[in-house]
Enzyme design. Sequence first.
Site, PDB file in Angstrom:
ATOM      1  N   HIS A   1       1.360   3.984   1.893  1.00 22.57           N
ATOM      2  CA  HIS A   1       1.872   4.795   3.010  1.00 22.57           C
ATOM      3  C   HIS A   1       3.402   4.932   2.953  1.00 22.57           C
ATOM      4  CE1 HIS A   1      -1.969   4.255   5.627  1.00 22.57           C
ATOM      5  NE2 HIS A   1      -2.038   5.307   4.835  1.00 22.57           N
TER       6      HIS A   1
ATOM      7  N   HIS B   1       0.854  -1.199   0.000  1.00 24.78           N
ATOM      8  CA  HIS B   1       0.000   0.000   0.000  1.00 24.78           C
ATOM      9  C   HIS B   1       0.882   1.239   0.000  1.00 24.78           C
ATOM     10  CE1 HIS B   1       0.777  -0.398   4.313  1.00 24.78           C
ATOM     11  NE2 HIS B   1       0.190   0.755   4.568  1.00 24.78           N
TER      12      HIS B   1
ATOM     13  N   HIS C   1       4.430  -4.363  10.863  1.00 21.40           N
ATOM     14  CA  HIS C   1       4.872  -3.614  12.052  1.00 21.40           C
ATOM     15  C   HIS C   1       5.040  -4.503  13.276  1.00 21.40           C
ATOM     16  CE1 HIS C   1       4.355   0.587  10.641  1.00 21.40           C
ATOM     17  NE2 HIS C   1       3.440   0.053   9.851  1.00 21.40           N
TER      18      HIS C   1
ATOM     19  N   HIS D   1      -7.485  -0.600   5.633  1.00 19.29           N
ATOM     20  CA  HIS D   1      -6.491   0.351   6.156  1.00 19.29           C
ATOM     21  C   HIS D   1      -6.347   1.484   5.138  1.00 19.29           C
ATOM     22  CE1 HIS D   1      -2.753   1.623   8.135  1.00 19.29           C
ATOM     23  NE2 HIS D   1      -2.081   1.443   7.025  1.00 19.29           N
TER      24      HIS D   1
ATOM     25  N   ASP E   1      -0.253  -3.775   6.238  1.00 15.27           N
ATOM     26  CA  ASP E   1      -0.961  -3.236   7.401  1.00 15.27           C
ATOM     27  C   ASP E   1      -2.432  -3.664   7.391  1.00 15.27           C
ATOM     28  OD1 ASP E   1       1.425  -2.049   8.029  1.00 15.27           O
ATOM     29  OD2 ASP E   1       0.758   0.015   7.709  1.00 15.27           O
TER      30      ASP E   1
ATOM     31  N   ASP F   1       5.755   4.897   5.031  1.00 11.78           N
ATOM     32  CA  ASP F   1       6.635   3.966   5.756  1.00 11.78           C
ATOM     33  C   ASP F   1       6.704   2.594   5.081  1.00 11.78           C
ATOM     34  OD1 ASP F   1       3.886   3.782   6.746  1.00 11.78           O
ATOM     35  OD2 ASP F   1       4.647   2.380   8.251  1.00 11.78           O
ATOM     36  N   HIS F   2       6.057   2.456   3.919  1.00  8.46           N
ATOM     37  CA  HIS F   2       6.136   1.212   3.138  1.00  8.46           C
ATOM     38  C   HIS F   2       6.769   1.432   1.764  1.00  8.46           C
ATOM     39  CE1 HIS F   2       3.681  -1.124   6.043  1.00  8.46           C
ATOM     40  NE2 HIS F   2       3.379   0.120   6.389  1.00  8.46           N
TER      41      HIS F   2
END
Length: 255
Positions: free
Chosen positions: A58, A56, A171, A114, A133, A60-61
């Site tokens: 985001h 996805h 995570h 999410h 996530d 942080d990915h």
Amino acid sequence: MPLELVTVPCLADNYAYLLHDPETGMTGVADAPEPGPILAALANREWRLTHIFLTHHHWDHVDGVAALQAETEAEVWGCAADAERLPRLDRAFSPGDKATFGGEDVEILDVSGHTIGHIAYFFSRSLLLLSGDSLMALGCGRLFEGTPAQMHASLTRMAALPDATLVCSGHEYTQSNARFALTIDPDNPELAARAAQVDKARAQNTPTVPSTLAEEKATNPFLRAQNSAIRAHLGMETASDTDVFAEIRARKDRF
Ligand code: ZN
Ligand code: FE
């Protein structure tokens, strides 16, 4: 031969995963939080990165994609419907598509909730699920974009995979997820045992991922909306599974 799996801690609490096929030498990474730890894990094993599997959009990915591409010729996989929010994709998939990696079939699953356009990758011979996530160890991602019904459908789709599937999630949230899970499912002995295991692992700074789907089905409250003890505890004996899931998710948001 099954894929070799390496868990790579990144940033404060993210995980990336290396998937290596010893026969072809192909090596993929699931999500790209930051390049440093991923490049170091590759170099340690003398593996060359060939694929980047994005779940996805985001930051942080995906923030490590450009730096990984500068160092390797990895092709980037992701969800076609979310292409405008993702780094440039070399292969854009729709849910239900099948791909191959290292001689094994990869199924692309829609696991929105999410975010919309969140996909998971299921490697059907090695029984590896890259869930990002969406489904997480003892938890599920917060609903930033999707509805409870959408996330519940996504989790139900993943729960139908084989019990031995390894759930590779994005995570290290498992310890706080366990504390929350115990408030929903307090009389579940398997959950209590797992929570104790998680505490022990974290005290030694050991990752609590990947987990098996069987463990998640036995202990993750977000996969257990149909469970009668949980329903009784919530006073929701006659509610729909989706409504029970929505209540559990709402309680987690307030936890
Ligand atoms: Zn996310
Ligand atoms: Fe994340």
